[in-house]
Scaffold this motif. Structure first.
Motif, PDB file in Angstrom:
ATOM      1  N   PHE A  31       0.807  -1.218   0.000  1.00 40.04           N
ATOM      2  CA  PHE A  31       0.000   0.000   0.000  1.00 40.04           C
ATOM      3  C   PHE A  31       0.842   1.270   0.000  1.00 40.04           C
ATOM      4  O   PHE A  31       0.484   2.243  -0.650  1.00 40.04           O
ATOM      5  CB  PHE A  31      -0.952   0.022   1.193  1.00 40.04           C
ATOM      6  N   TYR A  34       3.730   0.558  -3.508  1.00 37.40           N
ATOM      7  CA  TYR A  34       3.177   0.184  -4.808  1.00 37.40           C
ATOM      8  C   TYR A  34       1.941   1.023  -5.151  1.00 37.40           C
ATOM      9  O   TYR A  34       1.856   1.596  -6.230  1.00 37.40           O
ATOM     10  CB  TYR A  34       2.845  -1.307  -4.830  1.00 37.40           C
ATOM     11  N   LYS A  35       0.990   1.087  -4.225  1.00 30.31           N
ATOM     12  CA  LYS A  35      -0.231   1.858  -4.474  1.00 30.31           C
ATOM     13  C   LYS A  35      -0.077   3.332  -4.139  1.00 30.31           C
ATOM     14  O   LYS A  35      -0.910   4.136  -4.534  1.00 30.31           O
ATOM     15  CB  LYS A  35      -1.399   1.277  -3.673  1.00 30.31           C
ATOM     16  N   ASN A  90      -9.016  -4.094  -3.738  1.00 35.04           N
ATOM     17  CA  ASN A  90      -8.184  -3.640  -4.844  1.00 35.04           C
ATOM     18  C   ASN A  90      -7.973  -4.747  -5.863  1.00 35.04           C
ATOM     19  O   ASN A  90      -7.924  -4.488  -7.063  1.00 35.04           O
ATOM     20  CB  ASN A  90      -6.831  -3.149  -4.324  1.00 35.04           C
ATOM     21  N   ASN A  94      -9.120  -4.576  -9.822  1.00 38.06           N
ATOM     22  CA  ASN A  94      -8.132  -4.739 -10.900  1.00 38.06           C
ATOM     23  C   ASN A  94      -8.458  -5.903 -11.813  1.00 38.06           C
ATOM     24  O   ASN A  94      -8.066  -5.918 -12.963  1.00 38.06           O
ATOM     25  CB  ASN A  94      -6.735  -4.913 -10.313  1.00 38.06           C
TER      26      ASN A  94
END
Length: 95
Positions: A31, A34-35, A90, A94
């Motif tokens: 989180f 990467y996010k 998430n 995706n």
């Protein structure tokens, strides 16, 4: 934390704590890096949960407050569940 888990519950408890720690560390890294949830300010509960997990793990290096059933343990479980729920949401979005 790890010595306490080994001393109180043996290798089974140590493996459980290691798996729980690795999964939580993976979610925090996912989180934050990467996010990039901090830069996007997506979900304030998720941001606080990630920071809480970081603080509790750093605290767990020096003391066993996370290893026993206490407020720290409850906060850890709640923060982990928030991260897990957001992770699964998430992945559904995706796909």
């Amino acid at each position: 934390l790890f010595f306490y888990a080994l001393a109180s519950s043996g290798f089974v408890g140590l493996i459980f704590i290691l798996l729980l720690s690795l999964r939580s560390a993976y979610l925090v890294v996912y989180f934050i890096f990467y996010k990039k949830i901090i830069y996007h300010n997506q979900n304030i509960y998720l941001i606080y949960s990630c920071f809480l997990l970081i603080i509790l793990f750093l605290r767990g290096i020096l003391e066993t407050s996370l290893g026993i059933f206490s407020i720290d343990y409850l906060l850890f479980i709640i923060a982990s569940l928030i991260c897990e729920i957001n992770y699964s949401n998430n992945k559904k979005i995706n796909n």
